[in-house]
Design a protein around this motif. Structure first.
Motif, PDB file in Angstrom:
ATOM      1  N   LEU A  90      -0.829   6.687  12.815  1.00 56.71           N
ATOM      2  CA  LEU A  90      -0.859   5.847  11.622  1.00 56.71           C
ATOM      3  C   LEU A  90       0.232   4.792  11.660  1.00 56.71           C
ATOM      4  O   LEU A  90       0.024   3.653  11.232  1.00 56.71           O
ATOM      5  CB  LEU A  90      -0.690   6.713  10.373  1.00 56.71           C
ATOM      6  CG  LEU A  90      -1.960   7.305   9.763  1.00 56.71           C
ATOM      7  CD1 LEU A  90      -1.618   8.034   8.484  1.00 56.71           C
ATOM      8  CD2 LEU A  90      -2.973   6.209   9.473  1.00 56.71           C
ATOM      9  N   ALA A  91       1.417   5.176  12.137  1.00 56.76           N
ATOM     10  CA  ALA A  91       2.520   4.211  12.226  1.00 56.76           C
ATOM     11  C   ALA A  91       2.159   3.065  13.165  1.00 56.76           C
ATOM     12  O   ALA A  91       2.480   1.897  12.902  1.00 56.76           O
ATOM     13  CB  ALA A  91       3.792   4.916  12.699  1.00 56.76           C
ATOM     14  N   GLU A  92       1.472   3.391  14.274  1.00 52.98           N
ATOM     15  CA  GLU A  92       1.042   2.350  15.204  1.00 52.98           C
ATOM     16  C   GLU A  92       0.025   1.421  14.540  1.00 52.98           C
ATOM     17  O   GLU A  92       0.078   0.198  14.701  1.00 52.98           O
ATOM     18  CB  GLU A  92       0.432   2.999  16.451  1.00 52.98           C
ATOM     19  CG  GLU A  92       1.447   3.744  17.310  1.00 52.98           C
ATOM     20  CD  GLU A  92       0.774   4.444  18.478  1.00 52.98           C
ATOM     21  OE1 GLU A  92      -0.436   4.214  18.697  1.00 52.98           O
ATOM     22  OE2 GLU A  92       1.459   5.226  19.158  1.00 52.98           O
ATOM     23  N   PHE A  93      -0.898   2.004  13.800  1.00 57.82           N
ATOM     24  CA  PHE A  93      -1.915   1.210  13.094  1.00 57.82           C
ATOM     25  C   PHE A  93      -1.269   0.283  12.086  1.00 57.82           C
ATOM     26  O   PHE A  93      -1.562  -0.917  12.031  1.00 57.82           O
ATOM     27  CB  PHE A  93      -2.883   2.182  12.408  1.00 57.82           C
ATOM     28  CG  PHE A  93      -3.941   1.517  11.553  1.00 57.82           C
ATOM     29  CD1 PHE A  93      -4.559   0.341  11.936  1.00 57.82           C
ATOM     30  CD2 PHE A  93      -4.318   2.101  10.349  1.00 57.82           C
ATOM     31  CE1 PHE A  93      -5.540  -0.246  11.143  1.00 57.82           C
ATOM     32  CE2 PHE A  93      -5.290   1.525   9.546  1.00 57.82           C
ATOM     33  CZ  PHE A  93      -5.899   0.343   9.945  1.00 57.82           C
ATOM     34  N   LEU A  94      -0.339   0.817  11.293  1.00 57.53           N
ATOM     35  CA  LEU A  94       0.316   0.021  10.258  1.00 57.53           C
ATOM     36  C   LEU A  94       1.184  -1.068  10.875  1.00 57.53           C
ATOM     37  O   LEU A  94       1.246  -2.191  10.361  1.00 57.53           O
ATOM     38  CB  LEU A  94       1.153   0.934   9.364  1.00 57.53           C
ATOM     39  CG  LEU A  94       1.758   0.309   8.109  1.00 57.53           C
ATOM     40  CD1 LEU A  94       0.664  -0.264   7.209  1.00 57.53           C
ATOM     41  CD2 LEU A  94       2.568   1.345   7.344  1.00 57.53           C
ATOM     42  N   GLY A  95       1.855  -0.736  11.973  1.00 54.17           N
ATOM     43  CA  GLY A  95       2.727  -1.721  12.607  1.00 54.17           C
ATOM     44  C   GLY A  95       1.971  -2.818  13.320  1.00 54.17           C
ATOM     45  O   GLY A  95       2.336  -3.989  13.253  1.00 54.17           O
TER      46      GLY A  95
ATOM     47  N   ALA B 115      -4.777  -2.371   7.852  1.00 49.37           N
ATOM     48  CA  ALA B 115      -4.412  -1.168   7.101  1.00 49.37           C
ATOM     49  C   ALA B 115      -4.540  -1.409   5.602  1.00 49.37           C
ATOM     50  O   ALA B 115      -5.008  -0.542   4.852  1.00 49.37           O
ATOM     51  CB  ALA B 115      -2.982  -0.746   7.448  1.00 49.37           C
ATOM     52  N   ALA B 116      -4.125  -2.602   5.167  1.00 45.71           N
ATOM     53  CA  ALA B 116      -4.248  -2.946   3.748  1.00 45.71           C
ATOM     54  C   ALA B 116      -5.712  -3.025   3.339  1.00 45.71           C
ATOM     55  O   ALA B 116      -6.083  -2.628   2.230  1.00 45.71           O
ATOM     56  CB  ALA B 116      -3.548  -4.274   3.464  1.00 45.71           C
ATOM     57  N   ALA B 117      -6.562  -3.534   4.242  1.00 42.11           N
ATOM     58  CA  ALA B 117      -7.992  -3.608   3.944  1.00 42.11           C
ATOM     59  C   ALA B 117      -8.578  -2.204   3.798  1.00 42.11           C
ATOM     60  O   ALA B 117      -9.379  -1.935   2.899  1.00 42.11           O
ATOM     61  CB  ALA B 117      -8.720  -4.378   5.048  1.00 42.11           C
TER      62      ALA B 117
ATOM     63  N   TYR C 158     -10.553   2.104   0.397  1.00 38.82           N
ATOM     64  CA  TYR C 158     -10.418   3.512  -0.012  1.00 38.82           C
ATOM     65  C   TYR C 158     -10.198   3.611  -1.514  1.00 38.82           C
ATOM     66  O   TYR C 158     -10.826   4.412  -2.200  1.00 38.82           O
ATOM     67  CB  TYR C 158      -9.263   4.163   0.750  1.00 38.82           C
ATOM     68  CG  TYR C 158      -8.997   5.597   0.339  1.00 38.82           C
ATOM     69  CD1 TYR C 158      -9.630   6.650   0.991  1.00 38.82           C
ATOM     70  CD2 TYR C 158      -8.117   5.891  -0.705  1.00 38.82           C
ATOM     71  CE1 TYR C 158      -9.405   7.964   0.611  1.00 38.82           C
ATOM     72  CE2 TYR C 158      -7.893   7.201  -1.091  1.00 38.82           C
ATOM     73  CZ  TYR C 158      -8.537   8.235  -0.425  1.00 38.82           C
ATOM     74  OH  TYR C 158      -8.297   9.532  -0.819  1.00 38.82           O
ATOM     75  N   ASP C 159      -9.285   2.779  -2.020  1.00 34.31           N
ATOM     76  CA  ASP C 159      -8.969   2.840  -3.446  1.00 34.31           C
ATOM     77  C   ASP C 159     -10.162   2.449  -4.305  1.00 34.31           C
ATOM     78  O   ASP C 159     -10.387   3.017  -5.382  1.00 34.31           O
ATOM     79  CB  ASP C 159      -7.781   1.930  -3.761  1.00 34.31           C
ATOM     80  CG  ASP C 159      -6.484   2.432  -3.138  1.00 34.31           C
ATOM     81  OD1 ASP C 159      -6.440   3.612  -2.729  1.00 34.31           O
ATOM     82  OD2 ASP C 159      -5.523   1.654  -3.057  1.00 34.31           O
TER      83      ASP C 159
ATOM     84  N   ILE D  28       0.832  -1.211   0.000  1.00 39.52           N
ATOM     85  CA  ILE D  28       0.000   0.000   0.000  1.00 39.52           C
ATOM     86  C   ILE D  28       0.862   1.256   0.000  1.00 39.52           C
ATOM     87  O   ILE D  28       0.364   2.343   0.271  1.00 39.52           O
ATOM     88  CB  ILE D  28      -0.966  -0.003   1.203  1.00 39.52           C
ATOM     89  CG1 ILE D  28      -0.194  -0.013   2.525  1.00 39.52           C
ATOM     90  CG2 ILE D  28      -1.908  -1.165   1.117  1.00 39.52           C
ATOM     91  CD1 ILE D  28      -1.102   0.156   3.745  1.00 39.52           C
ATOM     92  N   GLY D  29       2.150   1.108  -0.275  1.00 41.78           N
ATOM     93  CA  GLY D  29       3.035   2.257  -0.304  1.00 41.78           C
ATOM     94  C   GLY D  29       3.608   2.618   1.046  1.00 41.78           C
ATOM     95  O   GLY D  29       4.085   3.734   1.246  1.00 41.78           O
TER      96      GLY D  29
END
Length: 458
Positions: A97-102, A108-110, A115-116, A72-73
């Motif tokens: 956001l970093a906490e969410f992604l980690g 996060a990918a979902a 979103y996309d 997701i970049g």
């Protein structure tokens, strides 16, 4: 700057559960302690290179799966999506956001996938947007091409003589192409033309020396790196030929810049001069726009430069170029630019570097405090009346030693508050505002007329 540590706790935990192992059993297989594995799985410790090698050896595991956020970049890709005006009132910062992604990369990918899929169809089909998204996926750093261009620059000894002459000699000796400078009336609508019948690379006389050199380097890129560029474009899975062509053109320009400003020598010059733009332009014989492009690409592993963003803006505040690189700059996602930003002041002071620390309102997922530097550039060729402003930006926390930082205060309270265009900006007391923020509730008083154009609530 060193490469980022690899935190991949959720991916490792899923691997352990897939294998049906306890933490103690998994730790034994990896030759580490259970307590250390527990810290890794909770993203409190990064994966070392030794542990990654053990994971690959013990479980026949593809190490690319450990960087699942790259699909997701990474953090920047998630930040770009969260910068959408629909989330502006939530105040989600980059740390959150970093906490969410980690902690939950699959979640996060979902979110990113949802979103996309909800992106308006005209945006998804826009070839400029598609090409830019692919450039962002690589963070505008194409390592193999950068290394190849640097090796060619060394072979041509570009650091020891006239770059233009060396590139012209390469075209003549390897490709049997002569360079011919033609009058403007002969090439009224072209900057460069390849005439294979006459075996000439023809250049418009209106180009300045830096632009002439770049055109030679670009032609070398198209002749010698076509297979590499075509392979990169094929891997992008574009559905539109226009997007593919735009992407390829960008990469050829990337190679040309890497040839003129070889990575190692360029980065050393940046660090030695405090990224002094005037010195770098003179030392490498480049224009400000060429320099700005190159500064967004310095992401070589183990040899990283500062993460600049770069944009080109016209007098109406419209973006015609925007490259976030590794900066995470969310203001580049706006449709318009803030009139309080120094990029507009640059049009009043042609050729002067306008330096301005800014605090971005509603930055959401992106760092808010930036040092930005803008300067005008003029169009080239027969229709040379066009003028644009090029703006570069870097987080203030990274800008302390920059040559340009010496002339301004970097204290947060002295920064100019700006927004990502009026439609995304929630600064309430702004006399310059042209529109209320999207989704904001306008307020009206029958007794009072305020001094600002719009009053609004949440």
């Amino acid at each position: 700057m060193e490469s980022a540590a690899l935190f991949a706790g959720p991916a490792l935990r899923r691997l352990r559960k897939r294998e049906g192992l306890t933490q103690a059993a998994m730790a034994a297989r990896l030759s580490i302690s259970p307590s250390y594995l527990n810290l890794i799985e909770r993203n409190q410790r990064p994966l070392s290179g030794r542990v990654v090698i053990k994971i690959v050896d013990e479980f026949d595991f593809d190490p690319r799966a450990l960087r699942e956020d790259e699909a997701i970049g990474g953090l920047d890709g998630l930040a770009r999506r969260m910068a959408d005006e629909r989330f502006a009132d939530l105040g989600i910062d980059r740390d959150e956001l970093a906490e969410f992604l980690g902690a939950a990369p699959q979640a996060a990918a979902a979110f990113a996938r949802l979103y996309d899929s909800a992106t308006p169809q005209d945006r998804k089909d826009d070839p400029i947007v598609a090409a830019r998204r692919e450039i962002e996926r690589w963070r505008n750093h194409f390592a193999a091409l950068d290394t190849a261009a640097e090796a060619l620059a060394d072979d041509l000894r570009l650091s020891r003589g006239d770059t233009y002459a060396a590139l012209a000699e390469r075209l003549r000796d390897r490709h049997q192409l002569a360079i011919r400078i033609l009058p403007r009336e002969v090439m009224p609508d072209s900057l460069r033309r390849l005439d294979l019948h006459a075996r000439q690379l023809q250049i418009n006389e209106m180009l300045d020396p830096a632009s002439r050199t770049f055109q030679l380097a670009y032609q070398i890129a198209t002749l010698e790196y076509r297979e590499d560029v075509t392979t990169l474009a094929a891997g992008a899975s574009f559905t539109d030929d226009t997007a593919r062509t735009l992407y390829e053109r960008h990469i050829y320009g990337y190679v040309a810049a890497a040839l003129i400003m070889p990575y190692g020598r360029f980065l050393r010059a940046c660090e030695a001069t405090g990224y002094d733009f005037a010195v770098l332009m003179r030392r490498f014989g480049v224009g400000f726009e060429q320099l700005a492009h190159r500064l967004t690409t310095l992401q070589r592993v183990g040899q990283r430069g500062l993460p600049f963003f770069m944009a080109r803006i016209d007098r109406a505040g419209q973006f015609s170029k925007r490259f976030a690189g590794a900066s995470g700059a969310s203001m580049l996602e706006a449709e318009d630019s803030c009139p309080l930003w120094n990029v507009h002041l640059a049009f009043e002071r042609p050729g002067t570097l306008c330096v301005q620390p800014v605090m971005l309102d509603g930055a959401g997922a992106a760092p808010a405090h930036w040092l930005t530097m803008a300067r005008t550039v003029d169009g080239r060729g027969a229709a040379g009346a066009a003028r644009f402003a090029i703006v570069l930006g870097v987080e203030v926390r990274l800008a302390i030693d920059l040559a340009m930082a010496r002339q301004v205060s970097l204290r947060p309270e002295d920064a100019q508050p700006i927004g990502a265009g009026c439609a995304r900006c929630h600064i309430a007391q702004c006399a310059q505002r042209s529109l209320p923020p999207n989704g904001a509730q306008l307020r009206f008083s029958p007794l009072t007329r305020g001094s600002i154009p719009f009053e609004f609530g949440g």
